[in-house]
Structures are given as C-alpha cells and as structure tokens.
Design an enzyme around this catalytic site. Structure first.
Site, PDB file in Angstrom:
ATOM      1  N   LEU A 494      35.727  36.164 -42.117  1.00  0.00           N
ATOM      2  CA  LEU A 494      34.998  37.441 -42.074  1.00  0.00           C
ATOM      3  C   LEU A 494      34.478  37.762 -40.684  1.00  0.00           C
ATOM      4  CD1 LEU A 494      32.905  37.169 -45.377  1.00  0.00           C
ATOM      5  CD2 LEU A 494      35.002  38.476 -44.996  1.00  0.00           C
ATOM      6  N   GLY A 495      34.196  36.749 -39.894  1.00  0.00           N
ATOM      7  CA  GLY A 495      33.667  36.994 -38.558  1.00  0.00           C
ATOM      8  C   GLY A 495      33.210  35.714 -37.902  1.00  0.00           C
ATOM      9  N   GLY A 497      30.239  34.068 -35.097  1.00  0.00           N
ATOM     10  CA  GLY A 497      28.972  34.254 -34.415  1.00  0.00           C
ATOM     11  C   GLY A 497      28.726  33.156 -33.414  1.00  0.00           C
ATOM     12  N   SER A 499      26.771  30.668 -33.645  1.00  0.00           N
ATOM     13  CA  SER A 499      26.565  29.336 -34.212  1.00  0.00           C
ATOM     14  C   SER A 499      27.634  28.924 -35.211  1.00  0.00           C
ATOM     15  CB  SER A 499      25.191  29.276 -34.898  1.00  0.00           C
ATOM     16  OG  SER A 499      25.093  30.274 -35.897  1.00  0.00           O
ATOM     17  N   GLY A 500      28.622  29.787 -35.479  1.00  0.00           N
ATOM     18  CA  GLY A 500      29.657  29.365 -36.407  1.00  0.00           C
ATOM     19  C   GLY A 500      30.552  30.491 -36.867  1.00  0.00           C
ATOM     20  N   VAL A 502      32.285  32.605 -40.245  1.00  0.00           N
ATOM     21  CA  VAL A 502      31.962  32.994 -41.614  1.00  0.00           C
ATOM     22  C   VAL A 502      33.260  33.263 -42.375  1.00  0.00           C
ATOM     23  CG1 VAL A 502      30.684  34.602 -43.071  1.00  0.00           C
ATOM     24  CG2 VAL A 502      29.798  33.998 -40.805  1.00  0.00           C
ATOM     25  N   LYS A 517      29.226  30.195 -44.233  1.00  0.00           N
ATOM     26  CA  LYS A 517      29.164  30.037 -42.780  1.00  0.00           C
ATOM     27  C   LYS A 517      29.245  28.561 -42.412  1.00  0.00           C
ATOM     28  CE  LYS A 517      26.588  31.459 -38.720  1.00  0.00           C
ATOM     29  NZ  LYS A 517      25.508  32.294 -38.214  1.00  0.00           N
ATOM     30  N   ASP A 612      17.075  35.586 -32.607  1.00  0.00           N
ATOM     31  CA  ASP A 612      18.402  36.150 -32.296  1.00  0.00           C
ATOM     32  C   ASP A 612      18.621  37.481 -33.026  1.00  0.00           C
ATOM     33  OD1 ASP A 612      20.778  36.166 -30.921  1.00  0.00           O
ATOM     34  OD2 ASP A 612      21.860  34.913 -32.354  1.00  0.00           O
TER      35      ASP A 612
END
Length: 758
Positions: A494-495, A497, A499-500, A502, A517, A612
């Site tokens: 899905l995407g 970021g 930190s990880g 998803v 995630k 964040d």
C-alpha cells in the site's frame, strides 16, 4: 444685497462646518456621577466626565458610543476615586475643578489663559478655549496611557501603563519619547539607560524633537522636526471607513495598536504589538519573581524559599517564606542550601565577580559567604548577588544559572498566581494524600481504577466502533506466520514510510480489510520498551487517530496491524491536482487533525509527542475524515515530564527548529509540524518546492511575506504555529479554538529569519 446674502450664506456654512465634530460646554456647566455624568462629542462617540472605577468614580475621556466603554484619558489618575456626591464644575470664572460634598477642590485642568468655553471633540480630544476660540488646554497634550488618531507623543513626554484594565491608576511600565529621537520602553522608576530598556525603536541620534504619531489609517510612525518620517512602526493603509484606531501601553508593559469597526459589536482587535513575548517587559513579576511563558501567556513564579506577596497582583513580587538567620549554627553546620534556577536572566547587581571554571564552585562560593544571598553563573563567571533579585525571566536558550540560598527545610520554586489565573498546587495535593494514610489512599485508587477501566472500555467502543463489533478492543498479539497469511505473503504493497512498508491484509475470515505495517527501522529502545510502547499506543482511541488493532513481536519481526483507510493519505489528495478539495473541506480537515493531536497531548493516559506530523502520516477514511497514523517515532512522556531530550525525529521540512539546537523537545514540536501542514492545506502546495521561484520555494517564508503584504490572511494561524521559539507557539488546544473561531487570532511576530535580514 445679493453679495451680502451670499457672504452671510458662506459664513453660516463655515460656522456649521466648524461646529461639526465638537459640542460646546459653557461656563457654569457641571456634571455629577449619577445624573448628567458626561459631556458627549457631537457624534456621541467620545465623552468627557465621570466613569466608574472601583467603588467610586474618576474623571476622564472614554468611548461612549460603543459597547466596550474604553477609557483613553484620566485626570489626576493616581488620586483615589470620588464618591457619588462629587461635582465636576466648569466655573463661571473659567476653572475646571472637581468638588467634594465637603467643599474640597481639585484642579482637573490648568489652562494658560482665561477660559470661556470647552468642547469634547469627535477626535477624542477634550479642549478648553479662550475668548478668541484659541485652544488653551487639551487632553491630547497630557496623555496617560493611550494615543488616539491625530494625537502625538512629543519629546520629553511618556505614556505610563495603568494598573489593570479596570484601574486606570499609573502602573509599572512606561513608554518614553526621548530627546535623542529614541522611543524606548522601561519599567517605571528606572533611569533612561539601555540596561533598563526592554524595547527600543532604534532611532537614537535622530534629533531632539521627534514625535510618535498615529494617523487615521492606523499608521503609527516617528516624525522629526522637519516633517520627515524616520521610522514606520506599522505600515498603515488599514480601513478608515467606520473604523477607529488607538495605541495603548497595556498593563502588561507591551504597547499595542488596536482597531475597532463601529458597525460591529465586537471588542478592539490587536493589529500590531511592540512585542509578542509577554515576559519581555522587565519587572512583570515583581521582586524575586520569575516570568515564564506557558501557551503564549505569562506565568509568574517565586524563587525557591519565597512566596507571593499578593496572588491577585502578580507584579507585587515575592518575599521569603522563612526567617533569615546567621548562615551558620553554633556548631558550625550550615543552615542553608543552594537551589539552582537554570535558564534564567536577571538584573546584574553583583557585589563580587569571580572567575570560576565550574558551576558547582560558584554554588559553593555563595553558600560559604554569609553576605551572599544568591549567585548567577554563566561562561565561567560567577556573580555574587544581594536580594532582592529583579527583572527575572526564563529563557530556554540562555545558559545562565541562578543559585538561591534557602533554609534547609524550604521547598523548591513556589508558583504564584499566573497573571490572575487560578492554578492548583500538585505538591499540596501529594502531601495531603500521604497524610490520609494507607487505607484512605488505597480505597480511592481501587475505585478510580474500576471507574477508569469502565470509562476506557466505553470510550473504545464508541470511538473505534468502525473496526467491527466482533473484535477485542485491546490490541491483539499476532504471530509472524499469522500476518504472512493475512497479507498473502506480503503481496500487495500500500505504501512506504520512514519506518517501514505497509501491506494490505484481511482478518476474520477475509471479512475485514486491514493495513499491516512491517517496521524496518525500530528505535533502539530494547524489547521491554517496545512492548510497553505498543500497549500504550494501543490504548489511544480517538476518531482522528488510526486504530491499532494488533501487533507482532516475533524475534526480529516487528509489525503493526491498523484499520484500513480507503482514501490513502492526505498527501495523496492534497498534492494531486485531480483530487481538489474545496476550502471548507480543507479547514475541516485541519480542525480534525488538531483534535487528534489535542488528544495525544492532553487527553491520553500518557502524554504523547507524535514527532512526525506530516500529510503522508495523515490517512483519510472513506468519508475523507483524517486520522493520524504512524506512531513509530512517537515519544511517550512520564506523568511528571514536560519535555524530553532525544535524537532528531521526524521528516525534513516538518521538523521543529529546537530539534536541531539540541534543546529539550516539548509538545510544541508537534504544533510546529501541524503549522506546516496547515500552511500546505491553505496554500495547496508542498512545504518545500524548488520548482517555484527561489523566493517562493520555502512555504513558511513565502507565507509570511504574503501576510505582510495583506494577502492570504488565513495563514495567520499557521504562522503562529511555525514560530522559531517553541514557547511562543500556541498549544494545540488554542490552535483548535482559533480554527473554530472561538478565540481571536492576534497578529504573529516576524519569524527569526526575517528579523535577521532587517
């Protein structure tokens, strides 16, 4: 004959025009506080006469034509209020006097010639005339704390603040128009020297006849004897139709320019201020008092070992709450200890200066000196001081430390009433709780836990109801193999970021879509801390936070399971032209983001700094309602913490300046990030876009220049949020109130990067 009639007509017109804007007061006229209490200007806007003060009455000029009866000038302001039986007489021999029932007379004005009439002008100026209609006395020449349109503060004159809004007696701050052309603010009772000033116009050396002027369009400026404008304080150009302006040095020591629209029933609005840091005025908290900023408001604290003189009057200062004795007992033991008050600045009135390498030696040097009552230390210099200390204020960026000598049994810093605001004492509550004994303490705790559990259970069901009624409301622990099956081997991404990554998954026999995630950059906080953090974040349930449904802590594998958000992130919508949001949608999104942050800051069991906040971490549900996500960088504060020291967290462009200065980080870091997001929402562009011209590339800089040019006025809240100094930023609660229109939005100060270029 025709020419005579024409002349008489012109004379009548000119006489009528001359009388407009004023009302005549004849010799023999009088006023009383309860009947016929004032003489109005022709328009009824201003009045001269009695107004109520405390339990009596004072004489002055005030705005009578608006609901807010603002006093702009007071006669003999330090005299006690008079009783209702007093009379204000404009005597037949031309004197303006206040008479008591016992016959005592007090001069209100001292004209330079014999008076024959007086008038309250529509400008707010009360004037007295001689027989030639020449002004021989006027209130404009004797200002108290206010300047009106057309009025000047001339060289050698000064304005003095009032005690409070309801007490017009002289207060503790002054604004002096000096003979060297310098306009300077000082505490009352100090000499006109730089060490006592706390604001200055920077126009020294401009001549001995400079005046401070206020024009009809809100233009506040300094004018020299040749008629040259040497300094603009405000740009002017504000509306003149049905709008009035006044400049006043307020009781808090800051002078401000106010406007009021006569067609509206609202209060005066601040459109310019000499300072936006309310602790700038020296002496605000009195002797031995320390001024600190809390949510843009000034708080007064007492030094260790001191208590407030009068909690209703924060300028009264503090006095020792113990009896000072000789510094050593008969057996030679010390009766005192030193208590440190870091990051504070004070007036230097030292009687000895020592070069000392470390602060502990400065502390010891004062402790061993019976003449030393306090010491300040900075950069290897120790200054021994006598009490009282004055002009104290906290400056987080200043490394100065004050050491205060207190009795061994004396407690630490005592808090006074913060600017008239009621405040609870946590220490007294703690002492009371201990004194109740074990039984009295345990029973309320047990009851409280039961109540809290019941409340949290109900709150989770109501706020996270959209995740399905058949699930356990507490975050569930999954195995790694469970999540592999749920995501079909982490097939659909899905995407990504900071930190990880998803992935899309399903639970409950493929009936519920979730977002899984996989954390790739877990903070080095240990196994126990990771589990604690997941459980605490799992207890945060709010309609504007993404619900954490579960987690996996299986060896090196650390994953989080969230509710699925069908509309992606705010960045997906905001920065793609095909998904335009209307103005009302964007403001509603801003409000909801603020509500989510408010919950983290003030309503959670453990206060959380998200660290964040950015569009990519604000997810949109099927109704385009925003929910804050990605707590991978969040910092949990302990119950007694207000700040934390930690390595830089967050995303470039949204990180608050204090992260880069290695200063303690507070919840105001989130306010800064939210301010950037708010500016992006309003301007419909990214915070940094190098495809734009250089002067427009950095959004927060460009936004302030636009605001200065009277454009994009909706940026004001965002500009407040992104101020360089954390203490000046509003709390997220105040931001939300601004967005909802509940509180006024003052004009923000210039950002640091603009000030440095002037």
């Amino acid at each position: 004959m025709a020419s005579l009639l024409f002349f008489l007509l012109l004379l009548a017109i000119s006489t009528t025009e001359a009388q407009q804007g004023e009302s005549n007061v004849n010799l023999g006229s009088f006023l009383t506080p309860t009947t016929n209490s004032s003489w109005l200007s022709r328009s009824g806007l201003y009045a001269f006469g009695f107004y109520q003060q405390a339990n009596g009455y004072a004489v002055g000029v005030f705005l009578a034509g608006i609901s807010e009866k603002t006093v702009v000038w007071t006669a003999n302001r330090d005299n006690p209020p008079v009783l209702a039986d007093a009379t204000l007489n404009f005597t037949t021999d031309g004197r303006l006097i206040l008479q008591s029932a016992q016959g005592k007379e007090t001069n209100i004005a001292s004209p330079s010639d014999s008076a024959t009439s007086a008038s309250m002008l529509d400008s707010g100026n009360f004037v007295i005339y001689n027989s030639n209609k020449k002004i021989i006395w006027q209130s404009f020449d004797n200002p108290t704390n206010t300047l009106l349109q057309g009025q000047r503060l001339r060289a050698r004159n000064e304005l003095v603040s009032s005690v409070s809004e309801s007490n017009q007696s002289a207060g503790i701050f002054r604004l002096a128009m000096q003979t060297d052309g310098h306009l300077v603010q000082y505490p009352v009772g100090t000499p006109d020297t730089a060490e006592y000033s706390y604001w200055a116009s920077g126009t020294n050396g401009q001549g001995d006849n400079v005046s401070l002027c206020l024009d009809d369009d809100g233009h506040l400026y300094l004018l020299n004897s040749t008629g040259t404008n040497i300094k603009n304080l405000t740009g002017g150009g504000y509306p003149t139709k049905d709008t009035i302006y006044l400049m006043r040095i307020d009781a808090d020591g800051i002078f401000r320019l106010y406007s009021h629209n006569l067609d509206k029933n609202g209060n005066f609005s601040v459109i310019w201020s000499s300072s936006y840091v309310k602790c700038d005025p020296k002496g605000l908290c009195g002797l031995n008092g320390l001024c600190t900023i809390n949510d843009q408001d000034a708080n007064c604290l007492c030094l260790p070992g001191f208590a407030s003189v009068d909690q209703r009057n924060w300028s009264s200062g503090c006095v020792r709450n113990f009896t000072a004795e000789s510094c050593k007992s008969k057996d030679g033991n010390m009766k005192y200890i030193m208590q440190a008050v870091p990051n504070t600045v004070w007036e230097d009135n030292s009687f000895a200066i020592l070069s000392i390498l470390i602060k502990e030696d400065c502390e010891a040097a004062c402790l061993e000196d019976c003449n030393c009552e306090a010491a300040t230390y900075k950069d290897g210099i120790c200054r021994k001081q006598k009490l009282p200390l004055r002009f104290g204020r906290r400056v987080l960026s200043d490394l100065n430390i004050a050491f205060i000598k207190v009795g061994i049994s004396t407690s630490t810093i005592n808090r006074t009433e913060p600017m008239g605001r009621e405040e609870k004492s946590g220490k007294n509550i703690l002492i009371l709780g201990i004194s109740l004994g074990a039984f009295g303490l345990i029973m309320p705790v047990i009851s409280g836990i039961a109540f809290y559990r019941n409340r949290v259970w109900s709150y989770r069901l109501s706020n996270c109801g959209n995740v399905g009624t058949g699930m356990d409301v507490s975050p569930r622990s999954f195995t790694y193999s469970d999540l592999e099956k749920m995501t079909n081997g982490f097939k659909e991404e899905l995407g990504r970021g900071s930190s990880g990554t998803v992935y899309k998954g399903t639970i409950w026999n493929d009936q519920k879509i979730v977002a899984v995630k996989r954390l790739e950059k877990v903070l080095r906080e240990g196994e126990k801390e990771f589990q604690t953090e997941m459980k605490v974040i799992g207890r945060t349930h709010h309609k504007n936070l993404v619900c954490l449904l579960g987690y996996c802590h299986d060896g090196e594998n650390k994953l989080l399971v969230y509710e699925y958000m069908s509309n992606g992130s705010l960045a997906d919508i905001l920065f793609k032209p095909e998904k335009k949001l209307c103005w009302n949608e964007r403001i509603e999104i801003a409000r909801n983001i603020a509500k989510g942050i408010l919950y983290l800051h003030e309503e959670c069991e453990s206060q959380i700094i998200h660290c964040d906040i950015k569009p990519q971490n604000i997810l949109m549900d099927e109704y385009r309602c925003p929910k804050i996500s990605d707590f991978g960088l969040a910092k949990l504060l302990k119950p007694d913490q207000t700040n934390t020291n930690t390595a830089i967290r967050g995303t470039k462009g949204y990180v608050a300046p204090e992260w880069h200065r290695n200063q303690p980080v507070t919840i105001k870091a989130d306010v800064y990030s939210f301010g950037i997001v708010l500016l992006e929402l309003i301007c419909y562009r990214k915070s940094v876009d190098w495809d734009l011209p250089e002067e427009e590339a950095i959004l927060e800089e460009w936004a302030y220049y636009c605001f200065q040019a009277h454009d994009l006025s909706k940026l004001v809240i965002g500009l407040w949020c992104v101020l360089d100094e954390p203490s000046l930023r509003p709390s997220i609660k105040k931001v939300l109130l601004m967005l909802e229109g509940t509180v006024d939005i003052p004009i923000p100060p210039s950002p640091t990067y603009l000030l440095s270029t002037r």
